[in-house]
Design a protein around this motif. Structure first.
Motif, PDB file in Angstrom:
ATOM      1  N   LEU A 105      42.712  36.590  52.079  1.00 40.13           N
ATOM      2  CA  LEU A 105      43.123  36.954  50.721  1.00 40.13           C
ATOM      3  C   LEU A 105      44.078  35.923  50.145  1.00 40.13           C
ATOM      4  O   LEU A 105      43.934  35.484  48.997  1.00 40.13           O
ATOM      5  CB  LEU A 105      43.786  38.335  50.726  1.00 40.13           C
ATOM      6  CG  LEU A 105      44.229  38.888  49.361  1.00 40.13           C
ATOM      7  CD1 LEU A 105      43.048  38.958  48.405  1.00 40.13           C
ATOM      8  CD2 LEU A 105      44.885  40.249  49.529  1.00 40.13           C
ATOM      9  N   LEU A 106      45.043  35.496  50.956  1.00 37.04           N
ATOM     10  CA  LEU A 106      45.988  34.485  50.496  1.00 37.04           C
ATOM     11  C   LEU A 106      45.293  33.138  50.328  1.00 37.04           C
ATOM     12  O   LEU A 106      45.609  32.364  49.418  1.00 37.04           O
ATOM     13  CB  LEU A 106      47.151  34.372  51.488  1.00 37.04           C
ATOM     14  CG  LEU A 106      48.471  33.800  50.969  1.00 37.04           C
ATOM     15  CD1 LEU A 106      48.911  34.491  49.693  1.00 37.04           C
ATOM     16  CD2 LEU A 106      49.541  33.926  52.032  1.00 37.04           C
ATOM     17  N   ALA A 107      44.321  32.841  51.191  1.00 35.28           N
ATOM     18  CA  ALA A 107      43.554  31.602  51.059  1.00 35.28           C
ATOM     19  C   ALA A 107      42.767  31.590  49.756  1.00 35.28           C
ATOM     20  O   ALA A 107      42.672  30.553  49.082  1.00 35.28           O
ATOM     21  CB  ALA A 107      42.608  31.446  52.251  1.00 35.28           C
ATOM     22  N   HIS A 108      42.198  32.738  49.390  1.00 36.91           N
ATOM     23  CA  HIS A 108      41.480  32.830  48.117  1.00 36.91           C
ATOM     24  C   HIS A 108      42.434  32.675  46.933  1.00 36.91           C
ATOM     25  O   HIS A 108      42.054  32.129  45.893  1.00 36.91           O
ATOM     26  CB  HIS A 108      40.730  34.153  48.020  1.00 36.91           C
ATOM     27  CG  HIS A 108      39.450  34.184  48.798  1.00 36.91           C
ATOM     28  ND1 HIS A 108      38.409  33.301  48.567  1.00 36.91           N
ATOM     29  CD2 HIS A 108      39.036  34.982  49.813  1.00 36.91           C
ATOM     30  CE1 HIS A 108      37.411  33.564  49.393  1.00 36.91           C
ATOM     31  NE2 HIS A 108      37.771  34.567  50.173  1.00 36.91           N
ATOM     32  N   ARG A 109      43.662  33.153  47.079  1.00 33.47           N
ATOM     33  CA  ARG A 109      44.660  32.971  46.031  1.00 33.47           C
ATOM     34  C   ARG A 109      44.958  31.484  45.836  1.00 33.47           C
ATOM     35  O   ARG A 109      45.088  31.005  44.708  1.00 33.47           O
ATOM     36  CB  ARG A 109      45.942  33.737  46.392  1.00 33.47           C
ATOM     37  CG  ARG A 109      47.048  33.649  45.356  1.00 33.47           C
ATOM     38  CD  ARG A 109      46.658  34.281  44.042  1.00 33.47           C
ATOM     39  NE  ARG A 109      46.398  35.701  44.176  1.00 33.47           N
ATOM     40  CZ  ARG A 109      47.334  36.654  44.122  1.00 33.47           C
ATOM     41  NH1 ARG A 109      48.608  36.324  43.939  1.00 33.47           N
ATOM     42  NH2 ARG A 109      47.016  37.915  44.228  1.00 33.47           N
ATOM     43  N   VAL A 110      45.057  30.754  46.937  1.00 34.67           N
ATOM     44  CA  VAL A 110      45.249  29.302  46.864  1.00 34.67           C
ATOM     45  C   VAL A 110      44.066  28.660  46.153  1.00 34.67           C
ATOM     46  O   VAL A 110      44.231  27.801  45.287  1.00 34.67           O
ATOM     47  CB  VAL A 110      45.423  28.707  48.280  1.00 34.67           C
ATOM     48  CG1 VAL A 110      45.361  27.176  48.235  1.00 34.67           C
ATOM     49  CG2 VAL A 110      46.733  29.165  48.894  1.00 34.67           C
ATOM     50  N   GLU A 111      42.862  29.075  46.520  1.00 30.17           N
ATOM     51  CA  GLU A 111      41.657  28.527  45.916  1.00 30.17           C
ATOM     52  C   GLU A 111      41.634  28.769  44.408  1.00 30.17           C
ATOM     53  O   GLU A 111      41.258  27.879  43.632  1.00 30.17           O
ATOM     54  CB  GLU A 111      40.424  29.161  46.563  1.00 30.17           C
ATOM     55  CG  GLU A 111      39.102  28.574  46.105  1.00 30.17           C
ATOM     56  CD  GLU A 111      37.931  29.205  46.830  1.00 30.17           C
ATOM     57  OE1 GLU A 111      36.959  28.506  47.123  1.00 30.17           O
ATOM     58  OE2 GLU A 111      38.004  30.418  47.108  1.00 30.17           O
ATOM     59  N   TYR A 112      42.051  29.948  43.984  1.00 30.18           N
ATOM     60  CA  TYR A 112      42.086  30.273  42.559  1.00 30.18           C
ATOM     61  C   TYR A 112      43.068  29.366  41.823  1.00 30.18           C
ATOM     62  O   TYR A 112      42.772  28.842  40.736  1.00 30.18           O
ATOM     63  CB  TYR A 112      42.485  31.732  42.352  1.00 30.18           C
ATOM     64  CG  TYR A 112      42.616  32.122  40.899  1.00 30.18           C
ATOM     65  CD1 TYR A 112      41.507  32.556  40.185  1.00 30.18           C
ATOM     66  CD2 TYR A 112      43.843  32.040  40.243  1.00 30.18           C
ATOM     67  CE1 TYR A 112      41.617  32.903  38.844  1.00 30.18           C
ATOM     68  CE2 TYR A 112      43.963  32.377  38.907  1.00 30.18           C
ATOM     69  CZ  TYR A 112      42.847  32.813  38.206  1.00 30.18           C
ATOM     70  OH  TYR A 112      42.963  33.149  36.878  1.00 30.18           O
ATOM     71  N   LEU A 113      44.256  29.175  42.403  1.00 27.27           N
ATOM     72  CA  LEU A 113      45.274  28.343  41.768  1.00 27.27           C
ATOM     73  C   LEU A 113      44.806  26.892  41.671  1.00 27.27           C
ATOM     74  O   LEU A 113      45.026  26.219  40.654  1.00 27.27           O
ATOM     75  CB  LEU A 113      46.585  28.437  42.550  1.00 27.27           C
ATOM     76  CG  LEU A 113      47.786  27.670  41.980  1.00 27.27           C
ATOM     77  CD1 LEU A 113      48.064  28.076  40.537  1.00 27.27           C
ATOM     78  CD2 LEU A 113      49.018  27.906  42.849  1.00 27.27           C
ATOM     79  N   VAL A 114      44.176  26.399  42.727  1.00 26.56           N
ATOM     80  CA  VAL A 114      43.637  25.036  42.706  1.00 26.56           C
ATOM     81  C   VAL A 114      42.596  24.889  41.594  1.00 26.56           C
ATOM     82  O   VAL A 114      42.577  23.890  40.870  1.00 26.56           O
ATOM     83  CB  VAL A 114      43.028  24.668  44.071  1.00 26.56           C
ATOM     84  CG1 VAL A 114      42.219  23.382  43.987  1.00 26.56           C
ATOM     85  CG2 VAL A 114      44.137  24.511  45.118  1.00 26.56           C
ATOM     86  N   SER A 115      41.740  25.888  41.425  1.00 31.51           N
ATOM     87  CA  SER A 115      40.728  25.844  40.372  1.00 31.51           C
ATOM     88  C   SER A 115      41.369  25.827  38.991  1.00 31.51           C
ATOM     89  O   SER A 115      40.900  25.132  38.080  1.00 31.51           O
ATOM     90  CB  SER A 115      39.783  27.043  40.493  1.00 31.51           C
ATOM     91  OG  SER A 115      39.047  26.982  41.690  1.00 31.51           O
TER      92      SER A 115
END
Length: 256
Positions: A102-112
């Protein structure tokens, strides 16, 4: 995003974040009475997930001419610049430590979100505010004015965050944004004169040197190292001595 630790090893001491320092002042042992490190990490995870990632790039969106979807996140020190990069470092480290998708996906969203901002800027920049954009654009023109807090500090934090996400989470988009942003730094400073670099030495630029060295390690692009060396000299050496040393070599600090 599937968590995967890659061959890139982030060994610089400035990236080692004490868990207790990001847990919002959690006392040893914590409220649950568990082991201090685990409790601190868990509390930090909860705090990170409670932050709206759009708030971390709100001012960056404004600087890129985009709509500000939510109010900008303000850190405990009153800072808004570089908060996206600091979040990426903390969230990535905890996502890897806890194998937290979940936190990894949050990172992915911010990077996008940062990728969309960079695309709008067209030049590889990730301006953290409208005043920072004005100052940095003037730097490229050779006009160095005084600022209370250098926009390079926030730039270094964002570069570092992207580098950590690119290496520890194998995020190819983060690596692409990192490379473009580092290229922009080189392009912005490549025509600065000795006098220009000395004027910039009043700010805190050692972070930029470290961030560009890290960007070089993660991307494999050694062209960032020369610019990193100029930031280091401008920040750490006596400005007059820095100017004399470079004057011997060239009237301008042209980076090719």
């Amino acid at each position: 995003m599937k968590i995967k630790i890659t061959r890139y090893l982030i060994g610089a001491s400035f990236l080692l974040i004490p868990l207790a320092s990001i847990a919002g002042g959690v006392a040893a042992g914590g409220a649950t009475g568990g082991p201090p490190a685990i409790t601190a990490t868990t509390d930090a995870r909860i705090a990170l997930l409670a932050i709206n990632p759009d708030s971390l790039v709100a001012n960056m969106r404004l600087a890129a001419g985009m709509s500000q979807q939510v109010p900008a996140y303000v850190s405990r020190t009153g800072s808004t610049g570089g908060v996206a990069g600091r979040y990426l470092v903390k969230a990535t480290n905890i996502a890897v430590l806890m194998n937290d998708q979940l936190l990894a996906h949050r990172v992915e969203y911010l990077v996008s979100a940062m990728a969309a901002i960079q695309y709008r800027n067209k030049n590889g920049a990730l301006y953290t505010s409208l005043p920072a954009k004005k100052w940095l654009d003037n730097v490229k023109r050779g006009t160095i004015t005084h600022v209370s807090t250098s926009p390079w500090i926030a730039t270094a934090q964002n570069l570092t965050g992207l580098a950590v996400a690119a290496s520890k989470l194998s995020d190819p988009q983060a690596r692409t944004i990192l490379a473009r942003n580092a290229d922009w730094v080189v392009n912005t400073t490549k025509s600065l004169t000795i006098v220009d670099w000395v004027k910039m030495a009043g700010g805190e630029h050692t972070g930029m040197a470290r961030a560009l060295i890290l960007a070089s390690k993660v991307t494999g692009n050694n062209s960032y190292l020369k610019t990193a060396d100029y930031f280091r000299k401008a920040a750490e050496t006596n400005p007059a001595a820095f100017a004399r040393e470079q004057l011997v070599a060239s009237a301008h600090l042209l980076l090719s």
